[in-house]
Design a protein around this motif. Sequence first.
Motif, mmCIF file in Angstrom:
data_model
loop_
_atom_site.group_PDB
_atom_site.id
_atom_site.type_symbol
_atom_site.label_atom_id
_atom_site.label_comp_id
_atom_site.label_asym_id
_atom_site.label_seq_id
_atom_site.Cartn_x
_atom_site.Cartn_y
_atom_site.Cartn_z
ATOM 1 N N GLY A 125 15.428 -45.776 21.922
ATOM 2 C CA GLY A 125 14.376 -46.236 23.027
ATOM 3 C C GLY A 125 13.221 -45.759 22.795
ATOM 4 O O GLY A 125 12.238 -45.925 23.794
ATOM 5 N N TYR A 126 12.870 -45.178 21.619
ATOM 6 C CA TYR A 126 11.478 -44.666 21.290
ATOM 7 C C TYR A 126 10.778 -45.638 20.705
ATOM 8 O O TYR A 126 10.970 -46.239 19.857
ATOM 9 N N ASP A 127 9.433 -45.883 21.516
ATOM 10 C CA ASP A 127 8.459 -46.862 20.854
ATOM 11 C C ASP A 127 7.874 -46.241 19.591
ATOM 12 O O ASP A 127 7.474 -47.041 18.663
ATOM 13 N N LEU A 128 7.349 -44.923 19.614
ATOM 14 C CA LEU A 128 6.579 -44.414 18.509
ATOM 15 C C LEU A 128 6.893 -43.467 18.087
ATOM 16 O O LEU A 128 7.758 -42.303 18.787
ATOM 17 N N LEU A 129 7.333 -43.027 16.691
ATOM 18 C CA LEU A 129 7.590 -41.678 16.082
ATOM 19 C C LEU A 129 6.194 -41.060 15.301
ATOM 20 O O LEU A 129 5.612 -41.987 14.991
ATOM 21 N N VAL A 130 6.142 -39.998 15.184
ATOM 22 C CA VAL A 130 5.249 -39.314 14.118
ATOM 23 C C VAL A 130 5.857 -38.514 13.296
ATOM 24 O O VAL A 130 5.496 -37.359 13.091
ATOM 25 N N PRO A 131 6.679 -38.918 12.192
ATOM 26 C CA PRO A 131 7.319 -38.314 11.228
ATOM 27 C C PRO A 131 6.209 -37.807 10.177
ATOM 28 O O PRO A 131 5.376 -38.628 9.849
ATOM 29 N N THR A 132 6.855 -37.173 9.234
ATOM 30 C CA THR A 132 6.025 -36.413 7.696
ATOM 31 C C THR A 132 6.752 -37.254 6.667
ATOM 32 O O THR A 132 7.575 -38.123 6.982
ATOM 33 N N GLY A 133 5.887 -37.481 5.713
ATOM 34 C CA GLY A 133 6.322 -38.303 4.641
ATOM 35 C C GLY A 133 7.881 -38.427 3.974
ATOM 36 O O GLY A 133 8.386 -39.430 3.866
ATOM 37 N N ILE A 185 -9.535 -45.147 8.769
ATOM 38 C CA ILE A 185 -8.792 -43.938 7.902
ATOM 39 C C ILE A 185 -9.453 -43.839 6.492
ATOM 40 O O ILE A 185 -9.630 -44.787 5.773
ATOM 41 N N ASP A 186 -9.322 -42.828 6.183
ATOM 42 C CA ASP A 186 -10.005 -42.504 4.781
ATOM 43 C C ASP A 186 -8.978 -43.062 3.665
ATOM 44 O O ASP A 186 -7.583 -42.733 3.676
ATOM 45 N N PRO A 187 -9.438 -43.936 2.870
ATOM 46 C CA PRO A 187 -8.576 -44.496 1.880
ATOM 47 C C PRO A 187 -7.690 -43.847 1.087
ATOM 48 O O PRO A 187 -6.566 -44.002 0.777
ATOM 49 N N GLY A 188 -7.886 -42.315 0.844
ATOM 50 C CA GLY A 188 -7.061 -41.417 0.391
ATOM 51 C C GLY A 188 -5.729 -41.188 0.834
ATOM 52 O O GLY A 188 -4.949 -40.615 0.194
ATOM 53 N N TYR A 189 -5.863 -41.616 2.231
ATOM 54 C CA TYR A 189 -4.283 -41.281 2.885
ATOM 55 C C TYR A 189 -3.754 -42.389 2.971
ATOM 56 O O TYR A 189 -2.672 -42.320 3.719
ATOM 57 N N LEU A 190 -4.044 -43.552 2.532
ATOM 58 C CA LEU A 190 -3.201 -44.841 2.731
ATOM 59 C C LEU A 190 -2.603 -45.151 1.397
ATOM 60 O O LEU A 190 -2.862 -44.373 0.394
ATOM 61 N N LYS A 191 -1.745 -46.138 1.300
ATOM 62 C CA LYS A 191 -1.184 -46.398 -0.115
ATOM 63 C C LYS A 191 -0.290 -44.953 -0.490
ATOM 64 O O LYS A 191 -0.474 -44.736 -1.748
ATOM 65 N N THR A 192 0.386 -44.574 0.276
ATOM 66 C CA THR A 192 1.114 -43.427 0.194
ATOM 67 C C THR A 192 2.351 -43.842 -1.091
ATOM 68 O O THR A 192 2.958 -44.996 -0.675
ATOM 69 N N PHE A 213 5.559 -42.924 -0.062
ATOM 70 C CA PHE A 213 6.299 -43.330 0.777
ATOM 71 C C PHE A 213 6.238 -44.772 1.394
ATOM 72 O O PHE A 213 7.236 -45.333 2.054
ATOM 73 N N ASP A 214 5.063 -45.071 1.434
ATOM 74 C CA ASP A 214 4.926 -46.567 2.322
ATOM 75 C C ASP A 214 3.724 -47.096 1.621
ATOM 76 O O ASP A 214 2.544 -47.126 2.096
ATOM 77 N N PRO A 215 3.535 -47.815 0.257
ATOM 78 C CA PRO A 215 2.396 -47.920 -0.431
ATOM 79 C C PRO A 215 1.790 -49.058 0.034
ATOM 80 O O PRO A 215 0.370 -49.263 -0.250
ATOM 81 N N ASP A 216 2.116 -50.044 0.996
ATOM 82 C CA ASP A 216 1.433 -51.086 1.484
ATOM 83 C C ASP A 216 1.108 -50.726 2.819
ATOM 84 O O ASP A 216 0.649 -51.617 3.595
ATOM 85 N N ASN A 217 1.451 -49.706 3.348
ATOM 86 C CA ASN A 217 1.322 -49.287 4.805
ATOM 87 C C ASN A 217 1.857 -50.422 5.782
ATOM 88 O O ASN A 217 1.209 -50.999 6.638
ATOM 89 N N ARG A 218 2.968 -50.979 5.404
ATOM 90 C CA ARG A 218 3.626 -51.821 6.189
ATOM 91 C C ARG A 218 4.336 -51.294 7.547
ATOM 92 O O ARG A 218 4.507 -51.808 8.414
ATOM 93 N N TYR A 219 4.514 -49.903 7.512
ATOM 94 C CA TYR A 219 5.257 -49.216 8.552
ATOM 95 C C TYR A 219 4.379 -48.077 9.418
ATOM 96 O O TYR A 219 4.725 -47.823 10.570
ATOM 97 N N SER A 220 3.433 -47.604 8.349
ATOM 98 C CA SER A 220 2.985 -46.402 8.817
ATOM 99 C C SER A 220 1.336 -46.296 8.871
ATOM 100 O O SER A 220 0.760 -46.915 8.416
ATOM 101 N N VAL A 221 1.070 -45.565 9.778
ATOM 102 C CA VAL A 221 -0.688 -45.151 10.167
ATOM 103 C C VAL A 221 -0.642 -43.740 10.246
ATOM 104 O O VAL A 221 -0.084 -43.102 10.872
#
Length: 369
Positions: free
Chosen positions: A85-93, A119-126, A128-136
């Motif tokens: 039932g959680y809409d949002l989570l804030v997990p680590t990598g 967002i600083d581009p250096g924190y995108l395309k990680t 664990f989620d290279p296309d940021n399909r799931y994470s912000v």
Amino acid sequence: MKAGIIRSYFVCLLISILAGCTSGSGSGDNPSNQQDNVLRLFNWNNYISQKTVERFEQMCQCRVTQDYYSDNEELLAKLAAGATGYDLLVPTGDAMDTLIRQGALRELDKSKIPNLKNIDPGYLKTKFDPDNRYSVPYANTITLLGFNREKITGLGLPTDSWAIIFEPEYLKKIKGRVTVLDSQRELLAAALKYLGYSAHDTDEAHWQQAKTLIIRAKPYWAAFNNTSYIRELAVGNLWVAHGYSNDMFQAAQDAKKTRRQFSIDFVIPKEGAVLSLDSMVLHRSGHRPDLAHRFINFMLEGENSAELTNLTGSGNPNLDARPHIHPEIIANPAIFPDAAQFSRLEMLEDINHTQRRLLSRIWTEIKLR
């Protein structure tokens, strides 16, 4: 009759406009199934300003409810045990890896998150989620050393190395005044970095070396502790703690506000440390992805994002937030490290089932000794 139809049409239109957040618009939403106008957030404790929450609730005419976890293992364990039932989570990598692999997350609709540009581009395309399909990206912390400046400098102990929590020659001077995180991955990572290995090294021989190092130091520690070390540092009961940069910031602020006769400092050890990037993600079991998208976009506004850093001392990947962050926080290298320090930071990566079982066995041996 025609006038009545027209009046009905405008009444319906007005209702739909006023409904705003209450009508589902996100992927997977079904407005007819919405029973309330609540965003359910599963987050780290004290990881958002109450003022920010209230401002979002007022803007969206909704409520935000929060449950909390103290580390990623607890987050994953609660979800595995059936928490839904959680809409949002804030997990680590490293937890992100697991959640994506399990298919537990909804993909983002980036058309609903225009502030992603902040967002600083250096924190995108990680990794664990290279296309940021799931994470912000939400915020980042560094796992480091916090200490009572007056006590530790008075004893002539090093404050720039993990040696202070692992070497008996230093620990014997502060026995019972030291805590370490009650976290398998974080404590092992600190030991690995001190030994000269990567924080996410998975070589069993290196893990065993780290275990030996930890067991040797354990008799000198007061406790494994994830939360109360903030208060214990602030009141002077602890002199050294292994913990998160935002927690150390809080301890330093608390000691200052209560006019203690000492100050709390925190530093990134010279051997390197763990950088944790916490991200906002949508859980599949959530009922309001529409509100979740609105909340993400809201939190990416510079002032809202800066409010988090000014409150908690977290690092901030949001470039638009920088002008609104207190100058003394921006200037703190343990929160906003320079390029040389940043190069010594590593993000933890997920481990497989076999490695997780081995780590669990090592952790049991550590706790029982």
